[in-house]
Design an enzyme around this catalytic site. Structure first.
Site, PDB file in Angstrom:
ATOM      1  N   LYS A 288       0.776  -1.145  -0.168  1.00 49.69           N
ATOM      2  CA  LYS A 288      -0.145  -0.006  -0.127  1.00 49.69           C
ATOM      3  C   LYS A 288       0.685   1.264  -0.230  1.00 49.69           C
ATOM      4  O   LYS A 288       1.742   1.326   0.878  1.00 49.69           O
ATOM      5  CB  LYS A 288      -1.002   0.113   1.381  1.00 49.69           C
ATOM      6  CG  LYS A 288      -1.922   1.089   1.248  1.00 49.69           C
ATOM      7  CD  LYS A 288      -3.047   0.652   2.255  1.00 49.69           C
ATOM      8  CE  LYS A 288      -4.172   1.880   2.321  1.00 49.69           C
ATOM      9  NZ  LYS A 288      -5.085   1.760   3.589  1.00 49.69           N
ATOM     10  N   GLU A 377     -19.207  -5.861  10.595  1.00 49.63           N
ATOM     11  CA  GLU A 377     -20.031  -4.950  11.503  1.00 49.63           C
ATOM     12  C   GLU A 377     -21.023  -5.820  12.233  1.00 49.63           C
ATOM     13  O   GLU A 377     -21.271  -5.729  13.378  1.00 49.63           O
ATOM     14  CB  GLU A 377     -20.722  -4.007  10.533  1.00 49.63           C
ATOM     15  CG  GLU A 377     -20.016  -2.848  10.094  1.00 49.63           C
ATOM     16  CD  GLU A 377     -19.175  -3.320   8.894  1.00 49.63           C
ATOM     17  OE1 GLU A 377     -18.425  -2.600   8.153  1.00 49.63           O
ATOM     18  OE2 GLU A 377     -19.412  -4.231   8.200  1.00 49.63           O
ATOM     19  N   ARG A 405     -25.478  -2.309   7.967  1.00 53.85           N
ATOM     20  CA  ARG A 405     -25.036  -3.599   7.692  1.00 53.85           C
ATOM     21  C   ARG A 405     -25.476  -4.662   8.697  1.00 53.85           C
ATOM     22  O   ARG A 405     -25.291  -5.741   8.731  1.00 53.85           O
ATOM     23  CB  ARG A 405     -23.381  -3.899   7.398  1.00 53.85           C
ATOM     24  CG  ARG A 405     -22.988  -2.723   6.228  1.00 53.85           C
ATOM     25  CD  ARG A 405     -21.666  -3.066   5.790  1.00 53.85           C
ATOM     26  NE  ARG A 405     -21.438  -3.888   4.760  1.00 53.85           N
ATOM     27  CZ  ARG A 405     -20.410  -4.369   4.280  1.00 53.85           C
ATOM     28  NH1 ARG A 405     -19.216  -3.951   4.641  1.00 53.85           N
ATOM     29  NH2 ARG A 405     -20.376  -5.095   3.326  1.00 53.85           N
TER      30      ARG A 405
END
Length: 641
Positions: A288, A377, A405
């Site tokens: 990244k 979640e 969610r």
């Protein structure tokens, strides 16, 4: 600032143009594409590190596949900037995330190359499976389907549900696992350790490298054997590890891990994989922030750094204009630590957002009582419920948009059992440049209809602090939702002694005689400015900050309905089913008939732009409230004549 596009990149207006280049020119394309992303994002803030990390993968995918006929599905979308630039949006990429400009995420109505709109994680494999099954039904045997999912997104349960289904269907699709050991914060959990095990296995990687290099020196037979190993790499790995990989247990043929920054090798490998039928998973190792040194070293900081100097890497941090008032998320993080020091039962839970929500403060100071559970979640909510059954007091911090969610778990696992779980919903309301996938506009409506649930919204930092204190008190052992906005507050000196707020009690902030303005949460700040504007126009407005949507302060509302004919409600959430709806229900139940104007987010998805632009569009900024008050008073005056 004008951005250089590079000699090759400036002539790539579609993947068809990319394919005109030789495979040996792809490295230069990658260099130019990476530099263009750096140039644009440094001056036009957006997600940064994730897209830099997949430059080579993006180029290889569009070179090897026939997009848009072949369907390319990105997970989350943070990593899709290079994809946008290569698919006809290079020249207006500088409008990315700006009002009326390009979306920061893949968006179907923006481009035929965006096969699936994304903003939340762990959806790509499910969507790609749907496309693969549709292609099979339509006899489109030549259509290829590819999902690109990050290792952080792979921690979401939905990704494993999709893997299980796809393996069972023997679907012809490729899943590319972009493994950089990072989501926004470092990836966590057993899966992360498993992937790290695979990618760092000295035995396997040394053996693979030696065999591969040796075969490359042989003519004819060596090259054929290389191709055979590419197609049967899982068998080689099984021999070395003496076991199937996790993904092969789902009936996926596993390939990798491979270097995600070798564009030539990736391109050749992808071309080979196109010929292999059935479900396949390619494990790609990337970094990244690749190509920008500070982004490589400080990956969380450069996930979405804001404006920065592309030469020095200096980030020009948020300048809160009101006397350096803190961000609401930092008020939450600091207050949570204070409360946890006072109450040993308090624990913190976040689904992969410790830095974003500032729970990293508690994780650093109390690692045994604060938990990052990964991008999960649903699990975060039920994990919190389990903690609550044992007398703990969980503060479950989830962005409002992501709490959607876990709605089933909120109802079934927390509310039905009336458990003491405190939901702190960060980014409540309009969030700005991230757009409709990230706006937290529905939580007031979806929380207030749940039995046993307290629904509150602070107007300022001190209110947030005191609501958190109130929620953790043993006398308030019930489901408790506190929503607060993105960005900065208005009070620099906010660390005051804790004060208990009576559940369901609002407050009158300003007296007035002509119109009553009822607000919830941050909109109270806009109302304060509006009241000054109205006074200049000769209109006297009273201001009531309700604090709670559920239970409503009925005593305060009775005062309003007894004294005012003209009432305005203001909220940073959907009008349908929200705070204004609650006030209207109260009026009907009590038999009142008053002129009420409900201001909030209209019944449509609000696009991206600055928060100020979006407040104005929805008519809930100070000018919008002022205009509504003038209109309601003019209508009232005309009816009296």
């Amino acid at each position: 600032m004008e951005q250089e596009q590079g000699n090759l990149l400036e002539n790539i207006n579609s993947p068809a143009d990319l394919k005109k280049l030789s495979i040996n020119q792809l490295e230069q394309v990658c260099d130019e594409l990476r530099q263009y992303i750096i140039d644009v994002v440094s001056s036009n803030p957006g997600h940064f590190g994730a897209s830099l990390g997949v430059v080579e993968l993006t180029v290889a995918l569009h070179y090897a596949y026939n997009t848009p006929y072949d369907q390319l599905v990105w997970d989350v979308g943070h990593q899709a900037y290079g994809h946008k630039i290569l698919t006809g949006r290079r020249d207006n990429f500088n409008t990315n995330r700006k009002y009326k400009g390009l979306s920061g995420f893949p968006k179907r109505k923006e481009s035929e190359y965006d096969s699936f709109g994304v903003g939340h994680s762990s959806t790509s494999i499910s969507a790609a499976l749907g496309m693969a099954i549709a292609a099979k039904i339509k006899n489109e045997d030549d259509r290829k389907i590819v999902a690109v999912i990050g290792d952080g997104a792979m921690t979401g349960g939905m990704a494993f549900e999709a893997l299980n289904n796809a393996g069972g269907e023997n679907a012809d699709m490729l899943v590319i696992l972009n493994d950089n050991n990072m989501a926004i914060d470092p990836s966590v959990g057993g899966l992360n350790k498993y992937l790290l095990n695979i990618s760092t296995s000295n035995t396997y990687n040394r053996f693979k490298h030696d065999v591969w290099e040796g075969l490359g020196k042989l003519d004819g037979l060596g090259k054929k054997t290389r191709k055979f190993i590419q197609k049967n790499q899982h068998a080689l790995k099984n021999i070395i590890f003496k076991e199937n990989t996790l993904f092969e247990a789902f009936n996926f043929r596993y390939f990798g891990p491979v270097d995600g920054h070798d564009v030539v090798y990736l391109t050749k490998l992808l071309n080979d994989l196109k010929d292999i039928p059935g479900p396949k998973l390619l494990h790609v190792i990337t970094q990244k922030g690749k190509g920008f040194e500070l982004a490589e070293k400080h990956q969380t900081k450069f996930h979405a750094p804001g404006i920065f100097d592309k030469e020095t890497g200096e980030i020009f941090s948020c300048d809160c204009t009101i006397n350096q008032a803190p961000k609401f998320q930092n008020v939450f993080g600091d207050t949570l630590v204070e409360l946890a020091e006072m109450n040993e039962k308090i624990v913190g839970i976040t689904p992969a957002m410790p830095t974003g929500c500032s729970m990293n403060k508690m994780i650093a100071q109390m690692p045994d009582r604060a938990f990052d559970v990964g991008i999960a979640e649903q699990h975060a909510v039920t994990f919190s419920a389990g903690l609550a059954t044992q007398g703990m007091v969980p503060f479950c911090n989830i962005y409002s948009t992501f709490m959607q969610r876990a709605y089933d778990q909120v109802i079934h696992d927390v509310a039905i059992q009336n458990l003491h779980v405190i939901f702190c919903l960060d980014r409540g309301g309009l969030v700005g440049e991230d757009g409709p996938t990230h706006h937290g506009t529905f939580d007031i409506a979806y929380m207030r209809c749940v039995p046993n649930m307290v629904v509150a919204a602070p107007m300022d930092e001190i209110d947030l602090r005191n609501l958190m204190y109130t929620a953790q008190l043993e006398e308030n052992a019930m489901p408790f939702s506190i929503r607060y906005p993105r960005g900065c507050g208005i009070i620099p000196d906010w660390k005051k002694p804790f004060e208990k707020i009576e559940i369901g009690k609002g407050r009158k902030l300003t007296d007035g005689t002509d119109v009553a303005i009822l607000t919830i949460g941050k909109t109270g700040i806009f109302a304060i400015d509006s009241i000054k504007k109205l006074a200049a126009k000769g209109i006297s407005a009273a201001h009531y900050d309700l604090r709670f949507v559920k239970p409503l302060d009925e005593e305060l509302l009775l005062e309003v309905f007894e004294n005012f004919e003209n009432i305005i409600t203001v909220e940073d959430g959907t009008i349908k089913g929200g705070f204004g709806s609650a006030v209207l229900e109260f009026m009907i139940d009590r038999g009142y008939s008053r002129k009420i104007r409900v201001l909030g987010v209209p019944d449509r998805f609000i696009e991206h732009g600055t928060i100020e632009d979006l407040y104005k569009e929805c008519g809930i900024d100070a000018d919008g409230i002022t205009e509504a008050a003038v209109q309601i008073m003019e209508k009232h005056s005309s009816q009296l004549i």
